[in-house]
Write a protein that holds these residues in place. Structure first.
Motif, PDB file in Angstrom:
ATOM      1  N   PRO A 127       0.395  16.108  -6.054  1.00  0.00           N
ATOM      2  CA  PRO A 127      -0.081  17.468  -5.761  1.00  0.00           C
ATOM      3  C   PRO A 127      -1.310  17.482  -4.840  1.00  0.00           C
ATOM      4  CG  PRO A 127       0.470  17.268  -8.071  1.00  0.00           C
ATOM      5  CD  PRO A 127       0.520  15.874  -7.489  1.00  0.00           C
ATOM      6  N   ARG A 128      -2.136  16.455  -4.904  1.00  0.00           N
ATOM      7  CA  ARG A 128      -3.316  16.373  -4.045  1.00  0.00           C
ATOM      8  C   ARG A 128      -2.942  15.892  -2.642  1.00  0.00           C
ATOM      9  NH1 ARG A 128      -6.959  12.796  -2.239  1.00  0.00           N
ATOM     10  NH2 ARG A 128      -6.075  10.998  -3.306  1.00  0.00           N
ATOM     11  N   ARG A 129      -1.980  15.004  -2.547  1.00  0.00           N
ATOM     12  CA  ARG A 129      -1.633  14.374  -1.271  1.00  0.00           C
ATOM     13  C   ARG A 129      -0.560  15.112  -0.473  1.00  0.00           C
ATOM     14  NH1 ARG A 129      -3.586   9.157  -0.787  1.00  0.00           N
ATOM     15  NH2 ARG A 129      -3.830   7.978  -2.712  1.00  0.00           N
ATOM     16  N   ILE A 130       0.360  15.760  -1.172  1.00  0.00           N
ATOM     17  CA  ILE A 130       1.547  16.321  -0.516  1.00  0.00           C
ATOM     18  C   ILE A 130       1.535  17.844  -0.667  1.00  0.00           C
ATOM     19  CG2 ILE A 130       4.068  16.295  -0.440  1.00  0.00           C
ATOM     20  CD1 ILE A 130       3.930  13.475  -1.723  1.00  0.00           C
ATOM     21  N   LEU A 147       0.828  -1.204   0.000  1.00  0.00           N
ATOM     22  CA  LEU A 147       0.000   0.000   0.000  1.00  0.00           C
ATOM     23  C   LEU A 147       0.862   1.253   0.000  1.00  0.00           C
ATOM     24  CD1 LEU A 147      -2.661   1.542   0.192  1.00  0.00           C
ATOM     25  CD2 LEU A 147      -2.589   1.188   2.674  1.00  0.00           C
ATOM     26  N   VAL A 148       1.902   1.262   0.829  1.00  0.00           N
ATOM     27  CA  VAL A 148       2.795   2.428   0.885  1.00  0.00           C
ATOM     28  C   VAL A 148       3.442   2.639  -0.483  1.00  0.00           C
ATOM     29  CG1 VAL A 148       4.818   3.445   1.996  1.00  0.00           C
ATOM     30  CG2 VAL A 148       3.166   2.121   3.355  1.00  0.00           C
ATOM     31  N   TRP A 149       3.916   1.560  -1.101  1.00  0.00           N
ATOM     32  CA  TRP A 149       4.530   1.667  -2.427  1.00  0.00           C
ATOM     33  C   TRP A 149       3.542   2.242  -3.438  1.00  0.00           C
ATOM     34  CZ3 TRP A 149       8.779   2.267  -4.908  1.00  0.00           C
ATOM     35  CH2 TRP A 149       8.818   2.075  -6.280  1.00  0.00           C
ATOM     36  N   ALA A 150       2.302   1.783  -3.421  1.00  0.00           N
ATOM     37  CA  ALA A 150       1.296   2.269  -4.371  1.00  0.00           C
ATOM     38  C   ALA A 150       1.124   3.786  -4.251  1.00  0.00           C
ATOM     39  CB  ALA A 150      -0.037   1.555  -4.153  1.00  0.00           C
ATOM     40  N   ILE A 151       1.196   4.308  -3.040  1.00  0.00           N
ATOM     41  CA  ILE A 151       1.067   5.755  -2.823  1.00  0.00           C
ATOM     42  C   ILE A 151       2.330   6.482  -3.283  1.00  0.00           C
ATOM     43  CG2 ILE A 151       0.847   7.537  -1.037  1.00  0.00           C
ATOM     44  CD1 ILE A 151      -0.916   5.413   0.482  1.00  0.00           C
ATOM     45  N   VAL A 152       3.488   5.931  -2.957  1.00  0.00           N
ATOM     46  CA  VAL A 152       4.761   6.561  -3.335  1.00  0.00           C
ATOM     47  C   VAL A 152       4.897   6.644  -4.857  1.00  0.00           C
ATOM     48  CG1 VAL A 152       7.280   6.237  -3.335  1.00  0.00           C
ATOM     49  CG2 VAL A 152       5.982   5.962  -1.216  1.00  0.00           C
ATOM     50  N   ILE A 153       4.595   5.562  -5.548  1.00  0.00           N
ATOM     51  CA  ILE A 153       4.834   5.507  -6.997  1.00  0.00           C
ATOM     52  C   ILE A 153       3.769   6.271  -7.789  1.00  0.00           C
ATOM     53  CG2 ILE A 153       3.604   3.339  -7.484  1.00  0.00           C
ATOM     54  CD1 ILE A 153       7.093   4.287  -8.822  1.00  0.00           C
ATOM     55  N   TYR A 181      10.420  20.013   3.723  1.00  0.00           N
ATOM     56  CA  TYR A 181       9.690  19.400   2.620  1.00  0.00           C
ATOM     57  C   TYR A 181       9.777  17.872   2.663  1.00  0.00           C
ATOM     58  CZ  TYR A 181       8.757  23.795   0.124  1.00  0.00           C
ATOM     59  OH  TYR A 181       8.286  25.024  -0.259  1.00  0.00           O
ATOM     60  N   VAL A 182      10.953  17.332   2.965  1.00  0.00           N
ATOM     61  CA  VAL A 182      11.109  15.877   3.021  1.00  0.00           C
ATOM     62  C   VAL A 182      10.283  15.315   4.189  1.00  0.00           C
ATOM     63  CG1 VAL A 182      12.770  14.024   3.473  1.00  0.00           C
ATOM     64  CG2 VAL A 182      13.295  15.796   1.794  1.00  0.00           C
ATOM     65  N   ALA A 183      10.311  15.968   5.333  1.00  0.00           N
ATOM     66  CA  ALA A 183       9.515  15.516   6.477  1.00  0.00           C
ATOM     67  C   ALA A 183       8.020  15.593   6.160  1.00  0.00           C
ATOM     68  CB  ALA A 183       9.841  16.346   7.713  1.00  0.00           C
ATOM     69  N   THR A 184       7.594  16.640   5.474  1.00  0.00           N
ATOM     70  CA  THR A 184       6.184  16.789   5.093  1.00  0.00           C
ATOM     71  C   THR A 184       5.779  15.714   4.096  1.00  0.00           C
ATOM     72  OG1 THR A 184       6.227  19.163   5.522  1.00  0.00           O
ATOM     73  CG2 THR A 184       4.494  18.357   4.046  1.00  0.00           C
ATOM     74  N   GLU A 185       6.647  15.410   3.124  1.00  0.00           N
ATOM     75  CA  GLU A 185       6.350  14.351   2.159  1.00  0.00           C
ATOM     76  C   GLU A 185       6.163  13.021   2.879  1.00  0.00           C
ATOM     77  OE1 GLU A 185       8.547  11.916  -1.444  1.00  0.00           O
ATOM     78  OE2 GLU A 185       9.101  14.012  -1.160  1.00  0.00           O
ATOM     79  N   ALA A 186       7.064  12.690   3.789  1.00  0.00           N
ATOM     80  CA  ALA A 186       6.967  11.430   4.528  1.00  0.00           C
ATOM     81  C   ALA A 186       5.690  11.387   5.364  1.00  0.00           C
ATOM     82  CB  ALA A 186       8.202  11.232   5.408  1.00  0.00           C
ATOM     83  N   ALA A 187       5.388  12.476   6.065  1.00  0.00           N
ATOM     84  CA  ALA A 187       4.182  12.530   6.909  1.00  0.00           C
ATOM     85  C   ALA A 187       2.918  12.422   6.054  1.00  0.00           C
ATOM     86  CB  ALA A 187       4.176  13.821   7.724  1.00  0.00           C
ATOM     87  N   SER A 188       2.924  13.019   4.882  1.00  0.00           N
ATOM     88  CA  SER A 188       1.756  12.975   3.995  1.00  0.00           C
ATOM     89  C   SER A 188       1.523  11.570   3.454  1.00  0.00           C
ATOM     90  CB  SER A 188       1.939  13.960   2.836  1.00  0.00           C
ATOM     91  OG  SER A 188       2.070  15.280   3.318  1.00  0.00           O
ATOM     92  N   THR A 218       3.652  20.094  -0.209  1.00  0.00           N
ATOM     93  CA  THR A 218       4.870  20.735  -0.710  1.00  0.00           C
ATOM     94  C   THR A 218       5.039  20.533  -2.214  1.00  0.00           C
ATOM     95  OG1 THR A 218       6.153  18.779  -0.152  1.00  0.00           O
ATOM     96  CG2 THR A 218       6.053  20.548   1.500  1.00  0.00           C
ATOM     97  N   VAL A 219       4.012  20.000  -2.878  1.00  0.00           N
ATOM     98  CA  VAL A 219       4.027  19.833  -4.328  1.00  0.00           C
ATOM     99  C   VAL A 219       2.881  20.659  -4.907  1.00  0.00           C
ATOM    100  CG1 VAL A 219       3.805  18.202  -6.242  1.00  0.00           C
ATOM    101  CG2 VAL A 219       5.050  17.523  -4.181  1.00  0.00           C
ATOM    102  N   ASP A 220       3.222  21.746  -5.605  1.00  0.00           N
ATOM    103  CA  ASP A 220       2.202  22.585  -6.234  1.00  0.00           C
ATOM    104  C   ASP A 220       1.615  21.909  -7.467  1.00  0.00           C
ATOM    105  OD1 ASP A 220       2.307  24.682  -4.429  1.00  0.00           O
ATOM    106  OD2 ASP A 220       3.821  25.788  -5.580  1.00  0.00           O
ATOM    107  N   SER A 221       2.498  21.383  -8.314  1.00  0.00           N
ATOM    108  CA  SER A 221       2.034  20.700  -9.522  1.00  0.00           C
ATOM    109  C   SER A 221       3.103  19.735 -10.002  1.00  0.00           C
ATOM    110  CB  SER A 221       1.689  21.695 -10.631  1.00  0.00           C
ATOM    111  OG  SER A 221       2.846  22.348 -11.095  1.00  0.00           O
ATOM    112  N   LEU A 222       2.638  18.746 -10.752  1.00  0.00           N
ATOM    113  CA  LEU A 222       3.524  17.740 -11.302  1.00  0.00           C
ATOM    114  C   LEU A 222       3.000  17.379 -12.684  1.00  0.00           C
ATOM    115  CD1 LEU A 222       5.056  14.768  -9.509  1.00  0.00           C
ATOM    116  CD2 LEU A 222       3.820  14.359 -11.615  1.00  0.00           C
ATOM    117  N   GLU A 223       3.873  17.444 -13.657  1.00  0.00           N
ATOM    118  CA  GLU A 223       3.492  17.120 -15.035  1.00  0.00           C
ATOM    119  C   GLU A 223       4.354  15.972 -15.526  1.00  0.00           C
ATOM    120  OE1 GLU A 223       3.553  19.169 -19.479  1.00  0.00           O
ATOM    121  OE2 GLU A 223       4.314  20.292 -17.756  1.00  0.00           O
TER     122      GLU A 223
END
Length: 140
Positions: free
Chosen positions: A28-31, A16-22, A125-132, A33-38
């Motif tokens: 942009p919706r989950r994290i 499950l964690v991998w599915a979210i990471v990949i 940002y890295v701590a926020t990504e992990a927490a998200s 610290t990410v405004d947009s990703l293309e």
């Protein structure tokens, strides 16, 4: 080589964690610290895939996947004049669920100066990504 590593234990199975990471399209919706990703290439994320990422207070960056171990880890690299940034994402089994480890490193002639300018922001940002990712995996 300046950089940082941040790990968090997650009460969810590694799959499950991998599915979210990949699923970078959903970052942009989950994290926050990410405004947009293309995504610049079709299909699933793979070695050679390119992504244009916009984050608050940082210049837009082009990231290229350099390593991918399906179900476990991926690494991508962003290059700008004088500095190369490598970001690795690792999901492992751990007691009670999973461990997510995020690793960020800088190399190049201006890496030490760049790190001095961005260290605190990068740590946050890295701590926020992990927490998200943890919150998403644990149903938050």
């Amino acid at each position: 080589m300046p950089g940082l590593q941040h790990s968090v234990t997650i009460s969810a199975p590694p799959e499950l964690v991998w599915a979210i990471v990949i699923d970078v399209d959903d970052w942009p919706r989950r994290i926050p610290t990410v405004d947009s990703l293309e995504r610049l290439d079709p299909g699933p994320l793979a070695v050679g895939s390119r992504v244009r990422l916009r984050q608050p207070r940082l210049p837009e960056a082009l990231w290229t996947v350099t390593e991918l171990d399906e179900g476990r880890s991926f690494t991508w690299v962003s290059t700008s004049p004088g500095v190369e940034i490598t970001a690795a994402h690792l999901v492992e089994s751990a007691p009670g669920g999973s461990r997510l480890t995020l690793d960020l490193s800088l190399t190049g002639r201006i890496a030490p100066v760049g790190w001095l300018m961005t260290k605190r922001l990068s740590q946050r940002y890295v701590a926020t990504e992990a927490a998200s990712i943890k919150a998403a995996a644990e149903g938050g």
